[in-house]
Design an enzyme around this catalytic site. Sequence first.
Site, PDB file in Angstrom:
ATOM      1  CE  LYS A   1       6.385   0.064 -10.469  1.00  0.00           C
ATOM      2  NZ  LYS A   1       6.987   0.345  -9.133  1.00  0.00           N
TER       3      LYS A   1
ATOM      4  CB  SER B   1      -3.882  -0.634  -3.241  1.00  0.00           C
ATOM      5  OG  SER B   1      -3.554   0.229  -4.312  1.00  0.00           O
ATOM      6  CB  THR B   2      -8.974  -1.755  -4.624  1.00  0.00           C
ATOM      7  OG1 THR B   2      -9.086  -3.055  -4.012  1.00  0.00           O
ATOM      8  CG2 THR B   2     -10.145  -1.560  -5.574  1.00  0.00           C
TER       9      THR B   2
ATOM     10  CB  THR C   1      -2.505   0.693  -7.561  1.00  0.00           C
ATOM     11  OG1 THR C   1      -2.022   1.586  -6.544  1.00  0.00           O
ATOM     12  CG2 THR C   1      -1.478   0.600  -8.671  1.00  0.00           C
ATOM     13  N   GLY C   2      -5.102  -0.733  -8.800  1.00  0.00           N
ATOM     14  CA  GLY C   2      -5.700  -1.614  -9.793  1.00  0.00           C
ATOM     15  C   GLY C   2      -6.655  -0.877 -10.718  1.00  0.00           C
TER      16      GLY C   2
ATOM     17  CD  GLU D   1      -4.041 -10.922  -4.362  1.00  0.00           C
ATOM     18  OE1 GLU D   1      -4.626 -10.046  -3.681  1.00  0.00           O
ATOM     19  OE2 GLU D   1      -2.951 -11.409  -4.055  1.00  0.00           O
TER      20      GLU D   1
ATOM     21  CB  CYS E   1      -3.840  -9.823  -0.316  1.00  0.00           C
ATOM     22  SG  CYS E   1      -2.815  -8.575  -1.116  1.00  0.00           S
TER      23      CYS E   1
ATOM     24  CD  GLU F   1      -6.193  -4.870   2.406  1.00  0.00           C
ATOM     25  OE1 GLU F   1      -5.654  -5.983   2.328  1.00  0.00           O
ATOM     26  OE2 GLU F   1      -6.326  -4.095   1.436  1.00  0.00           O
TER      27      GLU F   1
END
Length: 477
Positions: A179, A231-232, A234-235, A252, A286, A383
Site C-alpha cells: 500500500k 512515522s513512529t 503509525t509504527g 523503519e 528519515c 523531527e
Amino acid sequence: MTDTATAQDARPFHNIIAGRGVSARESLPVRNPANGTLVGQMPLGTVEDLDAAVAAARAAFPAWAATGDAERKAACNRIADLLEAGIAELAPLLTAEQGKPLGGLGSQWEIGGAAAWTRHTAGLDLPMTVLQDSNEGRVQVHRKPIGVVGSITPWNFPVLIAAWHIIPAVRAGNCVVIKPSPNTPLSSIRFVELINQVLPAGVVNIVCGGNEIGAAMSAHQGIDKMVFTGSTGTGRKIMASAAETVKRLTLELGGNDAAIVLPDVDPQAIAEGLFWGAFINNGQTCACIKRLYVHDSIYDAVCEALAALAAAMPMGDGRQEGVALGPVQNEMQFERVKSLVEEAKAQGARALTGGAPAGGAGYFYPPTIVADAEHGMRLVDEEQFGPALPVIRYTDIDDVIARANDNPNGLGGSIWSQDTARARELALRLECGTAWINKHGMIQPNAPFGGIKQSGIGVQFAEAGLLENTVGQTIIM
C-alpha cells in the site's frame, strides 16, 4: 486536494491484484505540490480489494517459494533492467507527484538507486549454515520464506523505498501486498506494473487507499509480516494491531538525527557536506541531519557558510532545469515546518536565511538555517522532516554527546572531525543505528540500516536485511 474525482481527468491508474489491473469505484486526485495541478487519479481500494490481493499472494506463494534460487535472482535482475530502461518514463511521474527535481539528487537519481538496490539484492545469497558436524551429530540452519509480506511505504522516496520493501521479500521467496502513500501512489503503481511483467501473477500486488487499508493489513490473518517506513506514531499502531496474529515486523520509523561538529574542522570545507546531509530531498528524509551541534569556537563560521549555501540554492518546480530543491510534498508537512520555525523564532532563535514560506503557488519553503537554537524548542526536540535546520552551540564534548542522545529517536548520527580515530570513538557513543564520520545519510545496499529506541525494529539492506524476510529452520541429525 482531498476531494473525490473521476478517473477521466488524467491517465487512469489501477490497483493490481493477481497480475491484473482492477478498477476502483472511486478515486482521489493526486496533485503536483509545486502548483496544485492534477497529476492523475489514485484508485481507492477497499478492504475487499485487500482481501483479494492477500488471497492472490497466498495462492502464488507455494510456487514462488519453490522457485529455484537462480531463477529468483534472474527475475530480480530483470526488474532492475526494467527500472533502468524506464527512468525516462518514471522520473517525470515521480517529480510530478512528489515535487523533487528531475536531476541531481532527485527523481532520476531515485529510480536509478532503486535499480541499483534491486541488482545488489539480486546478488545476495541465503546459504544453509552448518553449526555442528561431528561424531555427536550434524546441525544445519536453513532459511525459508515467511509467506505474504505486507508493505506500507511513505511519500518521500516512493519508488526507492518500495524497492527496499519488495525486492528482498521476493528475492527470499515471499509474495507481497503493498500500500503506497496516498500522496504519491502513481509511481509506485507503475513500478508494480513493471514488476508484474517479470514475476508470476500474484507475487506482487498493490492496493491503494487510506488509513483503513493500512490498519486492515497489519491486522490481516493472511499477512505473515509487515514492513513499514514512516512515522513512529503509525509504527506503534502497526505493532499493536499486528500483535493479535504475532506478525513479524520490520519498522523503519522517525529520526531526529544529530550531527556533531568538532572544533578542528575547516568550516568552509565541510559546509557542503553538512548542507546536503540536512537538505537532501528538501529535508524530507528519515536519516538526514535534523539537529546540528557546532563547537563554540567555529559556530559563527559554520552558520555563515551554511546560510550562504542555503541562500544561493535554486528552488522551484522540479521539472525546470537547474532546480536543486523542490517544494515540501504536502500541506500538512508544509504547515508543520512553518509552525516549528515560527515557534523557534518566538523563543529567541534566528533564521539566518529563509524562515518563511516563499509565497505563490505550491508548498515552497526555502532552506532555512536557524541559529541560536536550544533544547526545549520543538524544532530541536521533534523531527521537523523538512527544510529547516536548527544549529545548537556547545563547548563540552561529553555534554553534547549526552544532549544528542537525550531523544527518543535513534536512527542516525554523525561526527565531523579531521581526527578520524577520535571521531570513530565518539561515534560509538552515539545512540543510533547508523553513525557516519564526515558525512551523513549516505546509506548503501551492502550496509545494514535500521533504528534503535523509538526509531524502529530490525534492519534493511545487505545480508542482514535479506534474512529478515526469512524464517530459520534448524535440522538436527
